[in-house]
Design a protein around this motif. Structure first.
Motif, mmCIF file in Angstrom:
data_model
loop_
_atom_site.group_PDB
_atom_site.id
_atom_site.type_symbol
_atom_site.label_atom_id
_atom_site.label_comp_id
_atom_site.label_asym_id
_atom_site.label_seq_id
_atom_site.Cartn_x
_atom_site.Cartn_y
_atom_site.Cartn_z
ATOM 1 N N ALA A 47 -5.822 6.465 8.934
ATOM 2 C CA ALA A 47 -5.548 6.849 7.833
ATOM 3 C C ALA A 47 -5.483 5.766 6.614
ATOM 4 O O ALA A 47 -4.943 4.918 6.673
ATOM 5 C CB ALA A 47 -4.363 7.807 7.684
ATOM 6 N N ARG A 48 -6.160 6.252 5.406
ATOM 7 C CA ARG A 48 -6.041 5.233 4.376
ATOM 8 C C ARG A 48 -5.466 5.815 2.898
ATOM 9 O O ARG A 48 -5.311 7.041 2.836
ATOM 10 C CB ARG A 48 -7.341 4.728 3.879
ATOM 11 C CG ARG A 48 -8.343 4.355 4.960
ATOM 12 C CD ARG A 48 -9.542 3.392 4.344
ATOM 13 N NE ARG A 48 -10.229 4.194 3.412
ATOM 14 C CZ ARG A 48 -10.923 3.387 2.583
ATOM 15 N NH1 ARG A 48 -11.043 2.099 2.544
ATOM 16 N NH2 ARG A 48 -11.575 4.208 1.705
ATOM 17 N N ASP A 49 -4.921 5.147 2.050
ATOM 18 C CA ASP A 49 -4.077 5.531 0.990
ATOM 19 C C ASP A 49 -4.519 4.342 -0.212
ATOM 20 O O ASP A 49 -4.693 3.269 0.022
ATOM 21 C CB ASP A 49 -2.606 5.738 1.143
ATOM 22 C CG ASP A 49 -2.155 6.598 0.219
ATOM 23 O OD1 ASP A 49 -2.951 6.868 -0.716
ATOM 24 O OD2 ASP A 49 -0.943 6.995 0.257
ATOM 25 N N LEU A 50 -4.180 4.870 -1.248
ATOM 26 C CA LEU A 50 -4.033 3.946 -2.545
ATOM 27 C C LEU A 50 -2.711 3.754 -3.017
ATOM 28 O O LEU A 50 -1.915 4.853 -3.177
ATOM 29 C CB LEU A 50 -5.167 4.844 -3.583
ATOM 30 C CG LEU A 50 -4.947 4.225 -4.910
ATOM 31 C CD1 LEU A 50 -5.898 2.974 -5.071
ATOM 32 C CD2 LEU A 50 -5.860 5.114 -5.963
ATOM 33 N N ASP A 51 -2.309 2.767 -3.380
ATOM 34 C CA ASP A 51 -1.172 2.276 -4.119
ATOM 35 C C ASP A 51 -1.283 2.561 -5.424
ATOM 36 O O ASP A 51 -1.777 1.494 -6.204
ATOM 37 C CB ASP A 51 -0.854 0.890 -3.743
ATOM 38 C CG ASP A 51 0.804 0.714 -4.298
ATOM 39 O OD1 ASP A 51 1.371 1.315 -5.131
ATOM 40 O OD2 ASP A 51 1.624 -0.150 -3.458
#
Lengths: 117, 131
Positions: free
Chosen positions: A39-43
């Motif tokens: 899983a990836r996410d943007l700060d």
């Protein structure tokens, strides 16, 4: 007098980042049962800070995209935790709406000024 | 292939979950069927998911469908019409409990993708209308 681009730069940039984050979280939810998917996410905060310093949006996005650290790793190597992703997705949608309404307020105040009401 | 958007991501994930639901349905339909030899006995099928990454988007496709290596169970049932010479039949290798649990997970994942699509749709419409 500032140009229209300058007026909408802040909220426009925020809206684009929110949109990209929506895509990322949607990808995580789509891959909830794919073995080995990370899983990836943007700060958002850090990316937003970087764009305010005059950096291009794409670069800020790439610089502050990372992999999620799972609360409880699963055996198949998938790091999507639906409860986490769904909460963040809902939160991000609300924040998108909030930014959008700020922008709509800006548009309507400019419109009012133009009409001379 | 052109660039993907959030609707492609959710849509393809829904298709993949639908394939999974179809294999579950096939497995459950064939559960508790008897065969006269081990080789011809039905073995449960499973889809293998693989993520497709493009830029910042990742959707999921069904890579292939495999047969599980679960062993069919031998049962003594001489009155069964398909029993072999010694009176044994082989039961389809389907774990019904596991299939039902898999079905629940599939339905939940499908629903999540529907929800993603609805949220994305309403956000985009709100942005386009802009008063």
């Amino acid at each position: 007098m500032p140009s229209l681009d300058q007026i909408f730069a802040l909220n426009g940039g925020a809206l684009q980042l929110r949109g990209q984050r929506l895509n990322m979280l949607a990808s995580n939810i789509a891959n909830a049962s794919t073995p080995g998917y990370k899983a990836r996410d943007l700060d958002f905060d850090l990316a937003m800070k970087q764009t305010q310093n005059g950096r291009p949006l794409d670069q800020a996005m790439n610089d502050h995209t990372g992999y999620r650290i799972p609360l409880q790793p699963s055996l198949d190597g998938n790091t999507v935790e639906l409860s986490v992703e769904q909460t963040l997705f809902a939160e991000n949608a609300i924040q998108y709406r909030t930014t959008l309404s700020f922008m709509q307020d800006q548009v309507s105040s400019i419109r009012r000024a133009l009409k001379g009401e | 292939m052109g660039s993907m958007n959030v609707f492609d991501v959710a849509g393809r994930a829904m298709s993949a979950q639908m394939v999974r639901l179809n294999t579950t349905a096939s497995n459950l339909a064939n559960a508790r069927t008897d065969y006269s030899s081990k080789d011809e006995a039905f073995r449960a099928m499973r889809p293998v998911f693989r993520s497709v990454v493009e830029n910042n988007l990742a959707t999921v496709d069904v890579d292939r469908i495999v047969k599980t290596d679960a062993e069919p169970q031998k049962r003594y049932d001489p009155s069964n019409p398909v029993a072999d010479k010694e009176g044994y039949v082989w039961e389809a290798a389907v774990d019904e409990t596991a299939e039902l649990i898999d079905m629940l997970e599939t339905a939940r994942n499908y629903q999540n993708n529907v929800q993603v699509m609805q949220t994305a749709k309403s956000l985009i419409l709100e942005t386009v209308r802009n008063q």
